[in-house]
Design a protein around this motif. Structure first.
Motif, PDB file in Angstrom:
ATOM      1  N   LYS A  67      13.848  16.074  27.707  1.00 38.21           N
ATOM      2  CA  LYS A  67      14.308  15.666  26.380  1.00 38.21           C
ATOM      3  C   LYS A  67      13.452  16.315  25.301  1.00 38.21           C
ATOM      4  N   SER A  68      14.070  16.500  24.131  1.00 42.43           N
ATOM      5  CA  SER A  68      13.373  17.140  23.015  1.00 42.43           C
ATOM      6  C   SER A  68      12.419  16.163  22.331  1.00 42.43           C
ATOM      7  N   PHE A  69      11.574  16.706  21.483  1.00 33.48           N
ATOM      8  CA  PHE A  69      10.615  15.883  20.734  1.00 33.48           C
ATOM      9  C   PHE A  69      11.352  14.892  19.835  1.00 33.48           C
ATOM     10  N   LEU A  70      12.421  15.335  19.180  1.00 32.25           N
ATOM     11  CA  LEU A  70      13.172  14.448  18.293  1.00 32.25           C
ATOM     12  C   LEU A  70      13.896  13.355  19.076  1.00 32.25           C
ATOM     13  N   TRP A  71      14.309  13.667  20.304  1.00 27.18           N
ATOM     14  CA  TRP A  71      14.962  12.654  21.139  1.00 27.18           C
ATOM     15  C   TRP A  71      13.977  11.522  21.434  1.00 27.18           C
ATOM     16  N   TRP A  72      12.761  11.883  21.821  1.00 27.65           N
ATOM     17  CA  TRP A  72      11.734  10.874  22.072  1.00 27.65           C
ATOM     18  C   TRP A  72      11.352  10.147  20.785  1.00 27.65           C
ATOM     19  N   THR A  73      11.388  10.874  19.675  1.00 31.35           N
ATOM     20  CA  THR A  73      11.088  10.250  18.380  1.00 31.35           C
ATOM     21  C   THR A  73      12.104   9.168  18.046  1.00 31.35           C
ATOM     22  N   SER A  74      13.383   9.424  18.356  1.00 29.58           N
ATOM     23  CA  SER A  74      14.429   8.428  18.090  1.00 29.58           C
ATOM     24  C   SER A  74      14.176   7.149  18.881  1.00 29.58           C
ATOM     25  N   ASN A  75      13.768   7.295  20.140  1.00 36.35           N
ATOM     26  CA  ASN A  75      13.442   6.117  20.958  1.00 36.35           C
ATOM     27  C   ASN A  75      12.267   5.354  20.367  1.00 36.35           C
ATOM     28  N   LEU A  76      11.261   6.108  19.920  1.00 35.30           N
ATOM     29  CA  LEU A  76      10.077   5.481  19.335  1.00 35.30           C
ATOM     30  C   LEU A  76      10.424   4.742  18.052  1.00 35.30           C
ATOM     31  N   VAL A  77      11.299   5.331  17.235  1.00 37.94           N
ATOM     32  CA  VAL A  77      11.711   4.703  15.978  1.00 37.94           C
ATOM     33  C   VAL A  77      12.454   3.396  16.254  1.00 37.94           C
ATOM     34  N   VAL A  78      13.365   3.416  17.230  1.00 38.04           N
ATOM     35  CA  VAL A  78      14.111   2.207  17.587  1.00 38.04           C
ATOM     36  C   VAL A  78      13.163   1.124  18.100  1.00 38.04           C
ATOM     37  N   LEU A  79      12.218   1.518  18.947  1.00 36.29           N
ATOM     38  CA  LEU A  79      11.252   0.561  19.483  1.00 36.29           C
ATOM     39  C   LEU A  79      10.379  -0.041  18.387  1.00 36.29           C
ATOM     40  N   LEU A  80       9.874   0.812  17.485  1.00 33.39           N
ATOM     41  CA  LEU A  80       9.042   0.325  16.389  1.00 33.39           C
ATOM     42  C   LEU A  80       9.829  -0.601  15.472  1.00 33.39           C
ATOM     43  N   GLY A  81      11.076  -0.224  15.184  1.00 36.56           N
ATOM     44  CA  GLY A  81      11.922  -1.065  14.346  1.00 36.56           C
ATOM     45  C   GLY A  81      12.178  -2.417  14.985  1.00 36.56           C
TER      46      GLY A  81
END
Length: 339
Positions: free
Chosen positions: A300-314
């Protein structure tokens, strides 16, 4: 005094040890269920294109377990303490009060499983991450409960993470628009189910086990027209492995996992709290995503992992904000009572 202190410490240790084992059981069973269902719905070995039929079969297994447990508790009350008090599934008053929830239950599990069929396990969490958003919207519509500015900001963060995740997943071979839509429907139906559960529980004297029995039993009937309309009966009858023992063993394992996840979810809420359950579920989803990318050898790309991190943080932030707001509300109520 020393003895009482030691007893208190021992009791506290047992309490936290029980919580640890319950949370661990929830993680293990939940992750296992997702992987087992993924194989049943779209695996390379099973190859049965009948998601609704598989889901229906899991409801049949869950119903059978509930009835069997009740029978065993009546025959061997010391060994089996589980019971379905005053179970009247075919009583008109019971049907009238519970069937709306059972319809939502059927909608929820079918849409979740259809989402899992079409999307990858790694994307499954993000695909169903709008549950919190629908909770906020539906709570306002039905209960007129307004959200604080901090809660709304957290919801916007979750939406941003979801949109980024969909954008990045669309660049991969595993992306499915149909699966993503089913994920949104699953999030909506889960929110509706949570609201109606609170309204329906008093009609079964607060018995979660009894409500689970009713939902699974009624869903066995509700799924039949859906399976018929979707043409899955012919698919199952013409299935090449329909007479194979290993296939039915896999189906039974899926049904047993489906029953267990409902049980351990309720148990985790009971020994902790709904808020802790949500936090545990969010953390579990993170571990599940990492495991899925490793198991299926997905890059997975860096932005893909970033999206998961954003959802988790939210999601974590929203849970924390609600926790602080509930604590503040409780203190205000206590001070009001003192006055």
């Amino acid at each position: 005094m020393y003895t009482l202190l030691e007893t208190s410490k021992e009791s506290l240790f047992k309490k936290y040890l029980r919580i640890f084992f319950v949370v661990a059981a929830y993680w293990i069973i939940s992750i296992t269920t997702v992987f087992v269902n993924k194989e049943l719905f779209s695996g390379t070995k099973v190859k049965l294109n009948a998601t609704l039929f598989v889901t229906w079969f899991q409801c049949v297994v869950s119903t059978f377990i509930c009835v069997s447990a009740t029978f065993m508790s009546q025959k061997f009350p010391r060994a089996f303490r589980i019971n379905l008090p005053e179970a009247k599934p075919f009583h008109w008053e019971t049907i009238k009060r519970v069937i709306p929830l059972s319809i939502l239950f059927t909608m929820m599990i079918s849409s979740n499983n259809l989402c899992l069929k079409f999307v990858s396990v790694a994307f499954y969490y993000v695909g169903r991450s709008l549950t919190t958003i629908f909770n906020v919207i539906l709570t306002y519509i039905f209960l007129r409960e307004r959200q604080s500015a901090k809660s709304i900001v957290c919801c916007l963060v979750i939406i941003a993470g979801f949109l980024l995740g969909v954008d990045q997943e669309s660049l991969t071979e595993t992306f499915s628009l149909v699966g993503t839509i089913f994920g949104i429907i699953g999030s909506f139906s889960l929110s509706m189910y949570s609201i109606y559960t609170k309204k329906t529980l008093p009609h079964v004297n607060g018995e979660v086990w009894l409500l689970s029995y009713y939902n699974n039993l009624y869903s066995c009937f509700l799924f039949l027209p859906l399976i018929l309309i979707n043409g899955e009966f012919n698919t199952v009858l013409n299935y090449e492995y329909i007479g194979k023992l290993w296939f039915w063993c896999a189906m039974l394992i899926g049904g047993f996992c489906g029953f267990l996840i409902g049980y351990v979810t309720t148990l985790q809420i009971k020994v902790t709290s709904p808020l802790t359950h949500n936090i545990s579920g969010t953390a579990k989803a993170c571990a599940q995503t990492v495991m899925a990318t490793s198991w299926y050898h997905e890059v997975k790309s860096f932005l893909w992992w970033t999206s998961n991190l954003v959802v988790l943080l939210g999601s974590f932030s929203y849970a924390r904000v609600k926790q602080l707001e509930m604590a503040k509300k409780h203190r205000v109520e206590q001070n009001t009572q003192k006055l």
